[in-house]
Motif scaffolding. Structure first.
Motif, PDB file in Angstrom:
ATOM      1  N   ILE B 426       4.040  -6.016  -3.939  1.00 45.54           N
ATOM      2  CA  ILE B 426       3.623  -6.045  -2.523  1.00 45.54           C
ATOM      3  C   ILE B 426       4.578  -6.929  -1.716  1.00 45.54           C
ATOM      4  O   ILE B 426       5.011  -6.562  -0.613  1.00 45.54           O
ATOM      5  CB  ILE B 426       2.160  -6.537  -2.417  1.00 45.54           C
ATOM      6  CG1 ILE B 426       1.246  -5.475  -3.035  1.00 45.54           C
ATOM      7  CG2 ILE B 426       1.790  -6.806  -0.975  1.00 45.54           C
ATOM      8  CD1 ILE B 426      -0.154  -5.956  -3.331  1.00 45.54           C
ATOM      9  N   LEU B 427       4.958  -8.073  -2.310  1.00 49.06           N
ATOM     10  CA  LEU B 427       5.891  -8.962  -1.596  1.00 49.06           C
ATOM     11  C   LEU B 427       7.208  -8.258  -1.315  1.00 49.06           C
ATOM     12  O   LEU B 427       7.774  -8.360  -0.225  1.00 49.06           O
ATOM     13  CB  LEU B 427       6.168 -10.212  -2.435  1.00 49.06           C
ATOM     14  CG  LEU B 427       5.120 -11.316  -2.417  1.00 49.06           C
ATOM     15  CD1 LEU B 427       5.590 -12.484  -3.280  1.00 49.06           C
ATOM     16  CD2 LEU B 427       4.881 -11.791  -0.982  1.00 49.06           C
ATOM     17  N   VAL B 428       7.719  -7.529  -2.308  1.00 51.50           N
ATOM     18  CA  VAL B 428       8.992  -6.845  -2.126  1.00 51.50           C
ATOM     19  C   VAL B 428       8.877  -5.836  -0.989  1.00 51.50           C
ATOM     20  O   VAL B 428       9.738  -5.761  -0.105  1.00 51.50           O
ATOM     21  CB  VAL B 428       9.437  -6.154  -3.436  1.00 51.50           C
ATOM     22  CG1 VAL B 428      10.591  -5.203  -3.176  1.00 51.50           C
ATOM     23  CG2 VAL B 428       9.844  -7.192  -4.469  1.00 51.50           C
ATOM     24  N   PHE B 429       7.770  -5.092  -0.989  1.00 46.81           N
ATOM     25  CA  PHE B 429       7.635  -4.066   0.044  1.00 46.81           C
ATOM     26  C   PHE B 429       7.537  -4.690   1.435  1.00 46.81           C
ATOM     27  O   PHE B 429       8.248  -4.295   2.361  1.00 46.81           O
ATOM     28  CB  PHE B 429       6.389  -3.217  -0.238  1.00 46.81           C
ATOM     29  CG  PHE B 429       6.181  -2.119   0.761  1.00 46.81           C
ATOM     30  CD1 PHE B 429       6.968  -0.981   0.723  1.00 46.81           C
ATOM     31  CD2 PHE B 429       5.224  -2.229   1.758  1.00 46.81           C
ATOM     32  CE1 PHE B 429       6.800   0.035   1.651  1.00 46.81           C
ATOM     33  CE2 PHE B 429       5.042  -1.221   2.696  1.00 46.81           C
ATOM     34  CZ  PHE B 429       5.838  -0.086   2.634  1.00 46.81           C
ATOM     35  N   VAL B 430       6.694  -5.699   1.555  1.00 45.99           N
ATOM     36  CA  VAL B 430       6.504  -6.346   2.865  1.00 45.99           C
ATOM     37  C   VAL B 430       7.803  -7.053   3.291  1.00 45.99           C
ATOM     38  O   VAL B 430       8.298  -6.877   4.402  1.00 45.99           O
ATOM     39  CB  VAL B 430       5.337  -7.337   2.810  1.00 45.99           C
ATOM     40  CG1 VAL B 430       5.260  -8.150   4.086  1.00 45.99           C
ATOM     41  CG2 VAL B 430       4.031  -6.592   2.572  1.00 45.99           C
ATOM     42  N   GLY B 431       8.352  -7.825   2.359  1.00 48.06           N
ATOM     43  CA  GLY B 431       9.569  -8.572   2.680  1.00 48.06           C
ATOM     44  C   GLY B 431      10.707  -7.640   3.044  1.00 48.06           C
ATOM     45  O   GLY B 431      11.465  -7.897   3.982  1.00 48.06           O
ATOM     46  N   PHE B 432      10.793  -6.534   2.333  1.00 42.74           N
ATOM     47  CA  PHE B 432      11.884  -5.611   2.615  1.00 42.74           C
ATOM     48  C   PHE B 432      11.779  -5.067   4.029  1.00 42.74           C
ATOM     49  O   PHE B 432      12.750  -5.058   4.786  1.00 42.74           O
ATOM     50  CB  PHE B 432      11.878  -4.455   1.602  1.00 42.74           C
ATOM     51  CG  PHE B 432      12.981  -3.493   1.873  1.00 42.74           C
ATOM     52  CD1 PHE B 432      14.226  -3.712   1.326  1.00 42.74           C
ATOM     53  CD2 PHE B 432      12.810  -2.415   2.722  1.00 42.74           C
ATOM     54  CE1 PHE B 432      15.283  -2.870   1.619  1.00 42.74           C
ATOM     55  CE2 PHE B 432      13.848  -1.577   3.026  1.00 42.74           C
ATOM     56  CZ  PHE B 432      15.084  -1.803   2.458  1.00 42.74           C
ATOM     57  N   ASN B 433      10.597  -4.596   4.381  1.00 42.62           N
ATOM     58  CA  ASN B 433      10.444  -4.028   5.726  1.00 42.62           C
ATOM     59  C   ASN B 433      10.679  -5.062   6.805  1.00 42.62           C
ATOM     60  O   ASN B 433      11.282  -4.776   7.842  1.00 42.62           O
ATOM     61  CB  ASN B 433       9.059  -3.402   5.875  1.00 42.62           C
ATOM     62  CG  ASN B 433       9.018  -2.025   5.243  1.00 42.62           C
ATOM     63  OD1 ASN B 433       9.778  -1.149   5.631  1.00 42.62           O
ATOM     64  ND2 ASN B 433       8.175  -1.859   4.256  1.00 42.62           N
TER      65      ASN B 433
END
Lengths: 106, 540, 252
Positions: B426-433
């Protein structure tokens, strides 16, 4: 397929010798043709002869004539992708003059 | 259900000590060697990204000298592209999984496989040397004439590093092609192969066809710099645009080297966690090959404003749209697979859900850039940066991480923390966006890439982006911790923790050196999730 | 489940061939023919990459030949044709001896295999020797690109270059200097990489000849000879194209 000899085709000696002779003759023709003024056909003849020579080497020395379809496909694939490289790069350069571009150095 | 036992005999215990690893010919151990080395390069490349984002939090450009900034984005690109993304999925997951997936004991050429890792390491050392010696500032693209004639930085060692590591990539591709053709278990014909294998086959074609062209290009740049040959330098009659043609002939397809294997990973995970056969198997299989071939005919869309003719540009623009077709085929078929599947939300699948969103945005913004008129506005802006990060980070790295989480229990035999793995996905997805979506806006507003200063009105979006990068970095660091922790303390995973249908799950975890005690002969169709199979795997 | 570590030698063969294993059969292959087919396919895929590698050079050559045809003609004429022609004969001859060596291996003639391999090594070395002579000439004539490059250097030193550029040439002297240098850059990159491939080939030939001498090959196992042959023939094919492109531009 006999596993004893891996099913490999053994070409007769005469095949190799006649292919070698053909390559020699074609090399002589290449040099000869270069000294004759054929205009725009000089490079075309030279490359056509080189192509024939390469084909002879590929088919007989490299045994592609007797090889699997996969080997033949590999050869064709390599030429196909070189053709893409040439065609699309030259597509740019061949149209350079159309909009009054002046290619560098001319 | 019986409790799984950690097998005493496996490829990890077959031989101890550093030597048994450095001289191994086991594809699984070589995959682990790659995993370690590309992770090291990933975090090194990430370090340079941290520098870039720190510099860009303020508009003044007050952290680094401009030259230092140039070196930072160059090294970030060189390391991430050539030393992380290109080897990532194939060299780690492909290496580990292709032989067991096709019922083979090893790749066709185990020694060449080890050699390719050593070549990669030597290439890496050259690049590390370039960093220590003061860095390089040409951008990862090495555009001439700057790289060949002007730059006073370490172009030669860096380019040599890329050249050398290219051979590692070629040899990996060659090994896969021969392995997939010649090493399949009896009865395992092409249309029973997992789509992961198809994707790697297509990738390998690109590796063996494209890489040599960039290799010869680097040789020519090298000759130009080292011996004063004039090939790309306009002052000596050369044509810098030709360099770009040759460079992108490889480097555009190279994008597919990064993304195609990730697409293969997605197919495996989607099928497993929706308990369904991939919808339109043969379309997905052939779309991989189509992407590989189309990838080779679109390269000059990177050069629309570089001086190619408008006629060539029109053709390249038109052809570029064609890549959207096989890519869309894949996305539609995955969506159809998910439809009415019995979905679950384990960490690998969370990465896949994230992948869908990011790959979709990355793919669609690619169409903007393939459009001639739009590209003239967007070219060399942050819009491009955002686009290719959505594909290469949002697509390829999400696929890679999803794959690592999916096959980790197979590779190591132990489970990682379920909680933390979900958090990290979830962190990767949020951070990426958060990092890259603002960059679309910045680029659209006209912020050019590769500058260390910018007008004040761009600061809010840049700060958002830098903040997102911090979240993203955390998301990338977490797996290192819990995966390492799982090595020793993780629960024993058992042979098939996900109840997946692939052949690789039929052997023990971690597998034997020979992969199988006896090569399975009753190989079912790929992705058999009939009710009987599901019941027997105790999935319900 | 049983977790006993299985050695490949003990495992049953996948294809059910019950005859004794050939000593050269590697553990991860089931049969000699699977091993041979894998090796040969691997070699072909490698040659595929080689074609693309040289393809990048040939497109570069093509572009500059289109742009600077006059310079290419001038520069090509400055190259002596005879050593190039001799080398063509020598290299095609070495391809013949290589093919005959493979044939001898196929028919189990150990001595002949070794002899033909040695003949190939000799011919390959003759080629490289002549190449060295040609390169030396280029250095002497200042035809090596770089700081010392001077296309007219040789002609003027021998007192015949005062009316250069030759008739029909529309380019100025500086222009010729610049553009012939591109020709020679490509000449050295192309022939240099070709020669490098030959050196690698000769090293491999030595190893293969030694293995053949030691009796490592027979009619069932000779894939290394075969694969070396494929590589050598490929190098020959590259020269078949290089010769007219570099030596024979507008000789009439």
């Amino acid at each position: 397929m006999s596993s004893g000899h891996s099913g490999v085709h053994v070409s007769p000696l005469s095949t190799y010798l006649s292919i070698f002779a053909a390559l020699m003759v074609l090399s002589a023709i290449t040099v000869g043709a270069a000294f004759v003024n054929l205009g725009a056909f000089n490079p075309i003849v030279a490359l056509a002869i080189a192509g024939v020579k390469a084909t002879l080497v590929i088919l007989f020395f490299m045994h592609v004539k007797y090889s699997s379809r996969l080997t033949k496909l590999t050869v064709v694939l390599s030429l196909f992708f070189v053709a893409i490289l040439f065609a699309e790069t030259l597509m740019d350069y061949a149209t350079r003059g159309w909009l009054n571009y002046t290619p560098m150095g001319q | 259900m019986e409790t799984p036992v950690y097998p005493a005999h496996n490829y990890l215990t077959n031989g101890h000590g550093l030597k048994s690893w450095l001289l191994t010919k086991d594809h699984k151990r070589i995959a682990i060697l790659y995993l370690i080395s590309i992770s090291a390069f990933f975090f090194l490349g990430g370090l340079f990204a941290v520098g870039i984002r720190l510099e860009l939090t303020t508009p003044q450009g007050d952290l680094f000298q401009p030259d230092t900034y140039n070196k930072f984005f160059t090294l970030h690109g060189v390391i991430m592209v050539f030393f992380f993304l290109i080897p990532s999925v194939p060299a780690v997951l492909g290496n580990f999984l292709i032989p067991p997936m096709i019922g083979a004991k090893d790749l066709a050429f185990p020694r060449i496989n080890l050699l390719s890792w050593y070549i990669y390491v030597v290439g890496g050392i050259f690049t590390l040397f370039a960093i220590v010696a003061g860095g390089v500032d040409t951008g990862w693209t090495f555009y001439t004439p700057y790289s060949a004639a002007s730059s006073s930085t370490n172009v030669v060692p860096t380019a040599l590093g890329v050249f050398i590591s290219g051979f590692s990539s070629i040899l990996t591709g060659l090994n896969f092609i021969v392995t997939i053709h010649r090493m399949r278990a009896p009865g395992l014909h092409w249309f029973k192969l997992p789509l992961f294998v198809w994707a790697h086959y297509a990738t390998s074609l690109i590796q063996v066809l494209g890489t040599p062209v960039v290799a010869i290009t680097i040789v020519m740049v090298f000759a130009e710099r080292a011996f004063g040959f004039g090939i790309f330098d306009p002052q000596r009659g050369g044509d810098p645009v030709l360099f770009q043609h040759l460079f992108w002939f490889y480097s555009h397809p190279a994008v597919y080297i990064m993304i195609l294997p990730a697409l293969g990973v997605i197919s495996e995970i989607v099928s497993t966690f929706s308990r369904k056969r991939i919808f339109g198997y043969s379309f997905v299989a052939f779309s991989s090959l189509a992407i590989a071939v189309f990838g080779f005919i679109v390269w000059a869309h990177h050069m629309f404003v570089a001086g190619i003719t408008v006629y060539a540009a029109m053709v390249f623009s038109f052809l570029s749209f064609s890549v959207a077709i096989p890519s869309a085929v894949k996305v539609f078929n995955w969506s159809a697979t998910l439809h009415r599947g019995s979905l679950s939300f384990e960490a690998p699948m969370l990465y896949v859900y994230g992948f869908f969103g990011l790959f979709l945005i990355g793919g669609l913004t690619g169409l903007f850039l393939a459009t001639l008129g739009t590209d003239i506005h967007l070219h060399d802006t942050y819009f491009v940066v955002a686009h290719f990060h959505y594909i290469m980070v949002g697509g390829a790295i999400m696929g890679y991480l999803g794959g690592v989480h999916f096959w980790w229990p197979k590779m190591i035999g132990r489970m990682y923390s379920e909680f933390w793995s979900r958090i990290s996905a979830i962190l990767v997805f949020v951070g990426f966006n958060l990092t890259f979506f603002p960059q679309f806006v910045l680029g659209y507003m006209g912020m050019p890439r590769r500058y260390h200063m910018y007008p004040d009105e761009f600061q809010v979006l840049n700060v958002l982006s830098s903040g997102g990068a911090a979240v993203l970095g955390l998301g990338y660091l977490l797996p290192v911790i819990y995966l390492l922790y799982s090595l020793k303390y993780g629960e024993v995973a058992g042979n098939n923790p996900w109840g997946a249908s692939g052949l690789e799950w039929r052997t023990q975890s971690p597998p034997l050196t020979e992969n199988f005690l006896e090569v399975p002969t009753d190989i079912p169709e790929a992705y058999e999730y009939t009710p009987k199979v599901v019941r027997e795997a105790k999935l319900v | 489940m049983s977790n006993g570590y299985a050695h490949a030698e003990g495992a049953p063969s996948m294809h059910g061939h019950d005859h004794a294993h050939h000593p050269a059969l590697q553990h991860h292959f089931s049969t000699m023919s699977q091993q041979r087919e894998a090796g040969v396919l691997g070699m072909w895929v490698f040659l595929l990459t080689e074609v693309l590698f040289f393809g990048g050079l040939f497109i570069t050559y093509t572009l500059y030949r289109m742009w600077y045809y006059e310079a290419f003609a001038l520069a090509s004429k400055s190259i002596e044709i005879v050593p190039g022609l001799i080398n063509t004969v020598v290299l095609i001859g070495s391809s013949l001896t290589m093919a005959l060596s493979v044939r001898s291996a196929q028919t189990n003639q150990r001595k002949a295999t070794v002899n033909w391999l040695i003949a190939t090594i000799i011919l390959g070395s003759v080629f490289l020797g002549i190449k060295v002579y040609e390169y030396a000439l280029k250095f002497e004539h200042h035809h090596v690109p770089g700081a010392t490059f001077d296309f007219f250097g040789h002609a003027e030193a021998s007192g015949e270059g005062h009316e250069a550029p030759a008739e029909g040439v529309t380019m100025g002297r500086d222009q010729i200097q610049r553009t012939t240098q591109i020709f020679f850059s490509l000449y050295f990159v192309m022939t240099g990489l070709h020669a490098l491939h030959m050196i690698v080939g000769i090293v491999i030939l030595f190893i293969i000849a030694w293995m053949a001498h030691k009796g490592r090959f027979d009619s069932e196992y000779h894939a290394p000879v075969e694969m070396t042959g494929l590589y050598w023939h490929f190098v020959d094919i590259v020269w078949i194209f290089l010769f007219p492109l570099l030596y024979l531009v507008e000789r009439h």
